[in-house]
Design an enzyme around this catalytic site. Sequence first.
Site, PDB file in Angstrom:
ATOM      1  N   ASP A 144       0.787  -1.140  -0.143  1.00 46.43           N
ATOM      2  CA  ASP A 144      -0.289   0.174  -0.028  1.00 46.43           C
ATOM      3  C   ASP A 144       0.856   1.204   0.063  1.00 46.43           C
ATOM      4  O   ASP A 144       1.523   1.337   1.008  1.00 46.43           O
ATOM      5  CB  ASP A 144      -0.968  -0.055   1.278  1.00 46.43           C
ATOM      6  CG  ASP A 144      -1.900   1.137   1.026  1.00 46.43           C
ATOM      7  OD1 ASP A 144      -1.635   2.004   0.238  1.00 46.43           O
ATOM      8  OD2 ASP A 144      -2.717   1.326   2.190  1.00 46.43           O
ATOM      9  N   TYR A 202      -5.808  16.327  -6.903  1.00 41.13           N
ATOM     10  CA  TYR A 202      -5.049  15.348  -7.927  1.00 41.13           C
ATOM     11  C   TYR A 202      -4.111  16.455  -8.697  1.00 41.13           C
ATOM     12  O   TYR A 202      -3.009  15.948  -8.541  1.00 41.13           O
ATOM     13  CB  TYR A 202      -5.970  14.750  -8.837  1.00 41.13           C
ATOM     14  CG  TYR A 202      -5.530  13.965  -9.826  1.00 41.13           C
ATOM     15  CD1 TYR A 202      -4.939  12.880  -9.666  1.00 41.13           C
ATOM     16  CD2 TYR A 202      -5.655  14.376 -11.447  1.00 41.13           C
ATOM     17  CE1 TYR A 202      -4.276  11.924 -10.690  1.00 41.13           C
ATOM     18  CE2 TYR A 202      -5.228  13.703 -12.203  1.00 41.13           C
ATOM     19  CZ  TYR A 202      -4.507  12.395 -12.223  1.00 41.13           C
ATOM     20  OH  TYR A 202      -3.955  11.798 -13.030  1.00 41.13           O
ATOM     21  N   LYS A 252       0.099  15.947  -8.465  1.00 45.76           N
ATOM     22  CA  LYS A 252       0.777  15.805  -9.551  1.00 45.76           C
ATOM     23  C   LYS A 252       1.631  17.012 -10.181  1.00 45.76           C
ATOM     24  O   LYS A 252       2.650  16.688 -10.764  1.00 45.76           O
ATOM     25  CB  LYS A 252      -0.549  15.334 -10.643  1.00 45.76           C
ATOM     26  CG  LYS A 252      -0.978  13.991 -10.373  1.00 45.76           C
ATOM     27  CD  LYS A 252       0.165  12.874 -10.603  1.00 45.76           C
ATOM     28  CE  LYS A 252      -0.651  11.334 -10.784  1.00 45.76           C
ATOM     29  NZ  LYS A 252       0.300  10.354 -10.983  1.00 45.76           N
ATOM     30  N   ALA A 296      -7.345   4.950 -21.817  1.00 42.63           N
ATOM     31  CA  ALA A 296      -8.557   3.959 -21.712  1.00 42.63           C
ATOM     32  C   ALA A 296      -7.830   2.839 -20.417  1.00 42.63           C
ATOM     33  O   ALA A 296      -7.010   1.563 -21.031  1.00 42.63           O
ATOM     34  CB  ALA A 296      -8.818   3.358 -23.017  1.00 42.63           C
TER      35      ALA A 296
END
Length: 258
Positions: A63, A156, A160, A190
């Site tokens: 993790d 996010y 990032k 995808a």
Amino acid sequence: MGLLDDKVVLVNGGSQGVGAAVARAAVREGAAVAVTGRRAEPGEALAAELTAAGGQALFVRADLADAERARSSVAEVVAAYGRIDCLVNSAGLTSRGTLLDTTPELFDQHIAINLKAPFFAMQAAVADMVTRGAPGTIVNIITSSAHGGQPFLAPYVAAKAGLMGLTRNAAHAHRWDRVRINGLNIGWTATEGEDVTQKTFHAASDDWREQAAARLPMGKLGQPDEIADFVVFLLSERSGVVTGSVIDWDQNVLGGLD
């Protein structure tokens, strides 16, 4: 000869999506590979698949939200293979949050997975390379949203964007150690994880990929195997002296307007 013959490659977040594609490409190009992930079943299945195909592969359950686990996973790879030559940080958390509704807990989750884990995995990997006096390569999978992104990606993007800066900082710091560190700002891709994200947060139908592709310039979403080939190139000596580069791997052009 493969591009990664006799290299040891660790792919963090490598049990599915882009990470799994990178692991497959690395084995195809001659590397011994380790992949990390939280869930044993897909990670062990991928390692078995790669081994059955004639490669060397192992799964390390980790993790990565735990910074110490991010470091110790590198140690496990070094213990198994004797060294680490290449690191790919592809684990990512994409849960949604805006500036106004993001909680401290959600923010911390994004920092833990999208920034802190790569930081400490790189720390451990570069330490092994420097101790051995050996060259190495690292590729961080970032995101085109790091340039600004959508309002619902606030935590996010924050994490990032930090990883984008860290990539350049670490590359500059260790260029004299012959450790090359680069990043990819990938666009809409995808993956299995993106399918879950679209259905969970955007009520997408089963044909969301086809609908999305019709709205994109190249008529398709980014494909994990295409990204993987690019990552392998950056990991290999074929990419020459390139370091500290964060490449926009996308079909939309930053700054371009219609």
